[in-house]
Design a protein around this motif. Structure first.
Motif, mmCIF file in Angstrom:
data_model
loop_
_atom_site.group_PDB
_atom_site.id
_atom_site.type_symbol
_atom_site.label_atom_id
_atom_site.label_comp_id
_atom_site.label_asym_id
_atom_site.label_seq_id
_atom_site.Cartn_x
_atom_site.Cartn_y
_atom_site.Cartn_z
ATOM 1 N N GLY A 238 -6.950 -10.865 -7.311
ATOM 2 C CA GLY A 238 -6.565 -9.414 -7.742
ATOM 3 C C GLY A 238 -5.332 -9.108 -6.956
ATOM 4 N N GLY A 239 -5.328 -9.376 -5.689
ATOM 5 C CA GLY A 239 -4.095 -9.112 -4.912
ATOM 6 C C GLY A 239 -2.958 -9.921 -5.317
ATOM 7 N N HIS A 334 7.305 0.415 0.916
ATOM 8 C CA HIS A 334 7.068 -0.305 -0.254
ATOM 9 C C HIS A 334 5.587 -1.030 -0.118
ATOM 10 C CE1 HIS A 334 7.724 -2.855 -3.799
ATOM 11 N NE2 HIS A 334 8.520 -2.201 -4.102
ATOM 12 N N ASP A 335 4.766 -1.103 -1.117
ATOM 13 C CA ASP A 335 3.576 -1.682 -1.053
ATOM 14 C C ASP A 335 3.429 -3.273 -0.967
ATOM 15 O OD1 ASP A 335 2.419 0.866 -1.115
ATOM 16 O OD2 ASP A 335 1.857 0.826 -2.923
ATOM 17 N N ILE A 336 4.746 -3.762 -1.205
ATOM 18 C CA ILE A 336 4.467 -5.419 -1.505
ATOM 19 C C ILE A 336 4.262 -5.721 -0.197
ATOM 20 C CG2 ILE A 336 7.140 -5.733 -1.243
ATOM 21 C CD1 ILE A 336 4.327 -7.627 -3.496
ATOM 22 N N GLN A 337 4.707 -5.166 0.841
ATOM 23 C CA GLN A 337 4.518 -5.963 2.361
ATOM 24 C C GLN A 337 2.927 -5.679 2.717
ATOM 25 O OE1 GLN A 337 3.605 -3.410 5.161
ATOM 26 N NE2 GLN A 337 4.035 -1.624 4.215
ATOM 27 N N LEU A 338 2.100 -4.732 2.039
ATOM 28 C CA LEU A 338 0.835 -4.638 2.284
ATOM 29 C C LEU A 338 -0.167 -5.717 1.691
ATOM 30 C CD1 LEU A 338 0.302 -0.768 1.718
ATOM 31 C CD2 LEU A 338 0.412 -2.010 4.257
ATOM 32 N N TYR A 339 0.387 -6.207 0.483
ATOM 33 C CA TYR A 339 -0.189 -7.278 -0.112
ATOM 34 C C TYR A 339 0.278 -8.754 0.677
ATOM 35 C CZ TYR A 339 -1.200 -4.727 -4.104
ATOM 36 O OH TYR A 339 -1.642 -3.685 -5.118
ATOM 37 N N PHE A 340 1.270 -8.832 1.091
ATOM 38 C CA PHE A 340 1.870 -9.880 2.154
ATOM 39 C C PHE A 340 0.731 -9.979 3.182
ATOM 40 C CE2 PHE A 340 3.915 -11.831 5.766
ATOM 41 C CZ PHE A 340 4.409 -13.175 5.036
#
Length: 364
Positions: A238-239, A334-340
């Motif tokens: 999902g992530g 930005h949220d992409i760093q949270l997924y990383f």
């Protein structure tokens, strides 16, 4: 666990839609508000998901207050929550702690504890890990008393109930199962700093704490690890899918040299590789869940393979996502760093990929 009621594909799709809608209604700031709160989780979202959708009750049999579906339906919800990084104790309470109790086969304890976990009125956290060793317990049980420290306990600071795998002074392998109220004297919960702010962890110390025993056999821990690996792999899918979606949307709008960067052939190839990682991960993750639900002979090996592959794929996808976002990808806004960060953190749970590969090789 194999007597679950049949659930159609349409019902699973409706379940996914319900979860998405509840999360959408929480708004864009809910995630950051959750991990910035004192308990580091979204209590309101969890209550809504449990009461309106029944997410915590899916794998729990009807006789214990649950829906009586299966871990496949739980997996569908887990994937959606992994895609949103929602700050709820789905993995900690509805999978790990609930799974430990169900796998124990202790009917009296399940009758007592699971109804409250099913309706979300209480949450639970699973404790055992010794420092830097997921195969050893930092907690010892002696004459009904728990002593020692469990590390990396997910959502412990918001849990009402602690389910504990304990070893002994002579053998630290997690062998016996216990439960204790989190507010019991002698229990000390220390929140830990984490790389991934969406996954709160704590150190739980027990100082001669009286605990109730759960009847179980020594194989419960290994079966629970397999279950957790499989569900964690689905969460990682999902992530990874959400990180890919964010990247595709960004490359459709970001312009360079007078063109949107998504039109560049080199970037298309990189995103195609990300898509292949996501879809391959989805296949192996759900294969692992199905193997566990069906009781397949190779369920343990498939679950371990899913953990290794999905952990590495999630890290590859989010690493590419950061690169394709450029400078904005490493900004807090930005949220992409949270997924990383989620990808890095989730790959460490219950053993890093290289450790799991070494264990599999040793068992050949």
């Amino acid at each position: 666990m194999t007597n679950a009621a049949a659930v159609s594909a349409q019902e699973v799709a409706a379940l996914r839609d319900s979860v998405r809608e509840v999360i959408r209604r929480r708004g864009d700031h809910a995630l950051r508000d959750a991990f910035g709160s004192a308990s580091r989780y979204d209590a309101d979202l969890w209550t809504t998901l449990c009461q309106q959708v029944g997410v915590a009750a899916l794998a729990i049999p009807e006789e214990y207050g649950g829906v009586g579906a299966s871990w496949l339906e739980t997996a569908a919800v887990t994937e959606e929550l992994g895609g949103s990084l929602s700050g709820v104790p789905m993995l900690a309470s509805a999978v790990m702690a609930t799974g430990a109790l169900l796998l124990s086969g202790d009917d009296a304890v399940c009758t007592q504890l699971l109804p409250d976990l099913a309706d979300g009125s209480r949450t639970a956290a699973l404790c055992w890990s010794a420092h830097q060793d997921w195969n050893r317990s930092g907690v010892a049980a002696d004459a009904g008393l728990l002593t020692g420290t469990a590390n990396y306990v997910i959502n412990a600071e918001s849990a009402d109930l602690l389910v504990v795998f304990a070893g002994s002074a002579a053998d630290t392998r997690p062998a016996t199962l216990h439960y204790v109220d989190a507010a019991t004297a002698g229990v000390d919960v220390t929140p830990l700093p984490v790389l991934d702010p969406t996954r709160p962890m704590a150190r739980v110390t027990f100082n001669d704490v009286p605990a109730s025993a759960v009847s179980s056999d020594p194989g419960v821990f290994s079966r629970l690890r397999d279950l957790t690996w499989a569900l964690l792999a689905v969460e990682q899918v999902g992530g990874a899918a959400a990180a890919l979606d964010l990247t595709v949307e960004y490359t459709k709008s970001r312009k360079q040299f007078g063109r949107v960067i998504g039109s560049f052939q080199a970037l298309k190839h990189r995103m195609a590789d990300m898509y292949a990682d996501v879809e391959t991960s989805r296949s192996i993750a759900y294969a692992a869940v199905e193997a566990i639900v069906s009781g397949a002979a190779d369920a343990s090996e498939v679950a371990a393979s899913a953990h290794v592959y999905c952990s590495e794929a999630f890290r590859r996808v989010t690493g590419e996502a950061i690169q394709l976002h450029g400078g904005i990808g490493i900004t807090w806004e930005h949220d992409i760093q949270l997924y990383f960060k989620r990808a890095q953190g989730s790959s460490q749970l219950l053993g890093q990929p290289h450790e799991v590969i070494a264990e599999l090789s040793a068992n050949l």
